[in-house]
Scaffold this motif. Structure first.
Motif, PDB file in Angstrom:
ATOM      1  N   LYS A 117     143.876  23.523  31.629  1.00 41.78           N
ATOM      2  CA  LYS A 117     142.555  23.972  32.046  1.00 41.78           C
ATOM      3  C   LYS A 117     141.572  23.824  30.875  1.00 41.78           C
ATOM      4  CE  LYS A 117     142.954  25.266  36.347  1.00 41.78           C
ATOM      5  NZ  LYS A 117     142.045  24.774  37.420  1.00 41.78           N
ATOM      6  N   GLU A 124     139.343  32.942  36.642  1.00 40.47           N
ATOM      7  CA  GLU A 124     139.712  31.801  37.461  1.00 40.47           C
ATOM      8  C   GLU A 124     140.883  32.139  38.383  1.00 40.47           C
ATOM      9  OE1 GLU A 124     139.289  27.666  38.571  1.00 40.47           O
ATOM     10  OE2 GLU A 124     138.023  29.082  37.476  1.00 40.47           O
ATOM     11  N   THR A 172     147.086  21.457  39.204  1.00 50.08           N
ATOM     12  CA  THR A 172     147.019  20.625  37.988  1.00 50.08           C
ATOM     13  C   THR A 172     148.298  19.820  37.758  1.00 50.08           C
ATOM     14  OG1 THR A 172     147.913  22.154  36.306  1.00 50.08           O
ATOM     15  CG2 THR A 172     145.575  22.382  36.880  1.00 50.08           C
TER      16      THR A 172
END
Length: 481
Positions: free
Chosen positions: A73, A86, A392
């Motif tokens: 991130k 987040e 991700t």
């Protein structure tokens, strides 16, 4: 410094050695100088080894979490706060930012108390660091640092790098001298701690050290907080792990080797900073003086690092519209001036509160640890959520299983610490969190949004109830500071 130099340094960013120094500087503060007595009061050699293994593994998992999140991130700055927001939403993210900031501020008060307590050995008017004179002098020091930091974050970071080297020298000298002077018979007598210790009592001994290890490892996330200054994003994770491993080796050496110099009972009665008493027993009075000087340098360096981190968290939160807009103000040298003022103001306020504490150092240490646990838990929980959801990992799937294991262990460890700390510290944290919510409401109004969602309102009610219970317990004497 002129504008050309400022622009050049902004382009170059902060290097890996500087980031690593900031991690080490953040963790090596007051805690290391109190380790011999704190561990001797709780356990013996075996318990100390077990405690450092548990704390080392747990905090290493947390360090790996920050390393992983920094890479996966890269758009999230000010690590701890950004990850909580987040992963869990606006209000929990605010909790993380505010709690982390408050923890840093209270921890800085701990530093001033210990400095004045150390000076109090030769200047009695400072007492144990919480007399009126001590508080007034400490307040002057707070604002002296404030104006130095206003000259620029990068200049302060370089000062911290120099101070980090200077403060490590007496600690390393202590380790070498005590290792050479170690007596096998004394070490053996201290092996089990108390005579007749069982496995059950050993667990209790280890548990008694948990808050101490939390306090000394605070700052492991130091590089992630400064991620926006890093020359290379990968350096954030490298600095976190390198700094942690170096500090773990240092802390474990200080506490365990001390058992080979003094009997456990004698060591547990030493005045803080107990490292000075241990070294004095080996080399004489100059040993205590050396540790005293090292402590002052170390604590001032840690104070600088934590003040920088505290202001940075408020500043980034305000830039992201998660704190009131006034906290995003900078001066000509890119220093978050409004956030810094608020930080110095809270430190000053808590300094004066210590005048009413029976044990100012213990009170501020415990509150610092308690406030830091929620932000750590939310960061670890976010890493666990990423690994479970696969977010991700579609682009870079390698290592997902390893990341999942690390995040799960880090989450379990931080949750265990909250339980081990007990209800008292949870209520004290609520007393700080509840009024801080005013900033959250102001921020939402600036953006024209309703203050809370339904889930957030429930969380606010729970925290407020905890604060009311905490204040009631303080008034009735069931909780003391």
């Amino acid at each position: 410094m002129d504008e050309t130099v400022t622009r050049t340094e902004t382009t170059r960013g902060v290097s890996l050695p500087v980031l690593t120094a900031m991690v080490v500087g953040s963790m090596v503060g007051a805690g290391v100088f109190s380790l011999p007595r704190n561990f001797a009061q709780a356990t013996g050699v075996l318990g100390a080894v077990v405690a450092w293994v548990i704390a080392g593994v747990g905090m290493l998992m947390l360090a790996f979490v920050f390393q992983t999140l920094a890479v996966r991130k890269p758009d999230l700055n000010a690590g701890v706060y950004a990850y909580a927001k987040e992963g869990f939403g606006q209000y929990p993210g605010f909790f993380s930012a505010f709690g982390y900031w408050a923890s840093a501020c209270v921890g800085n008060v701990t530093y001033w108390v210990l400095i004045k307590s150390t000076i109090g050995l030769v200047v009695p008017v400072f007492g144990e660091g919480a007399t009126i004179v001590a508080v007034v002098v400490s307040t002057a020091g707070v604002w002296a640092f404030h104006f130095m930091i206003l000259r620029g974050v990068r200049e302060a970071a370089r000062i911290n790098q120099i101070v980090t080297v200077a403060k490590l020298l007496p600690i390393l000298l202590f380790v070498v001298i005590v290792a050479v002077a170690l007596r096998a018979d004394v070490f053996g007598a201290n092996l089990l701690g108390d005579p007749g210790s069982s496995a059950g009592s050993l667990f209790g001994q280890v548990r008694a050290t948990m808050l101490v290890t939390v306090f000394v490892f605070l700052g492991v996330e130091g590089a992630s907080v400064y991620s926006r200054y890093a020359r290379e994003r990968a350096d954030v994770g490298r600095a976190t792990v390198l700094g942690f491993l170096a500090v773990l080796a240092l802390f474990a050496s200080v506490s365990i080797l001390s058992y080979g110099v003094l009997p456990k009972g004698e060591m547990s009665g030493l005045r803080q900073p107990s490292m000075g008493g241990v070294l004095e027993s080996v080399v004489g009075a100059w040993g205590a003086g050396l540790i005293g000087v090292g402590l002052i340098v170390s604590v001032l360096g840690a104070y600088l690092a934590w003040t920088l981190m505290a202001a940075e968290v408020l500043f980034v939160a305000a830039k992201d519209a998660d704190m009131p807009a006034f906290l995003a103000r900078e001066n000509q040298r890119s220093t978050p001036v409004a956030a810094l003022v608020m930080t110095s103001a809270l430190i000053t306020a808590v300094l004066f509160i210590t005048l009413f504490s029976d044990d100012a150092f213990t009170f501020t240490l415990e509150l610092t640890s308690a406030l830091s646990l929620i932000p750590y838990l939310l960061a670890a929980g976010y890493a666990l959520r990423l690994a479970l959801s696969g977010e991700t990992y579609d682009r870079t799937p390698a290592g997902r299983g390893k990341d999942l294991t690390i995040a799960a262990l880090a989450t379990f460890y931080t949750a265990f610490l909250i339980v081990a700390a007990g209800l008292k510290f949870l209520l004290l944290s609520c007393i700080v969190y509840a009024p801080g919510t005013i900033l959250f409401v102001l921020t939402r109004r600036e953006r024209g949004l309703r203050p809370f969602s339904r889930a957030e309102l429930v969380l606010f009610i729970i925290v407020t109830a905890g604060a009311v219970l905490g204040v009631t317990a303080l008034i009735t004497g069931r909780i003391t500071i």
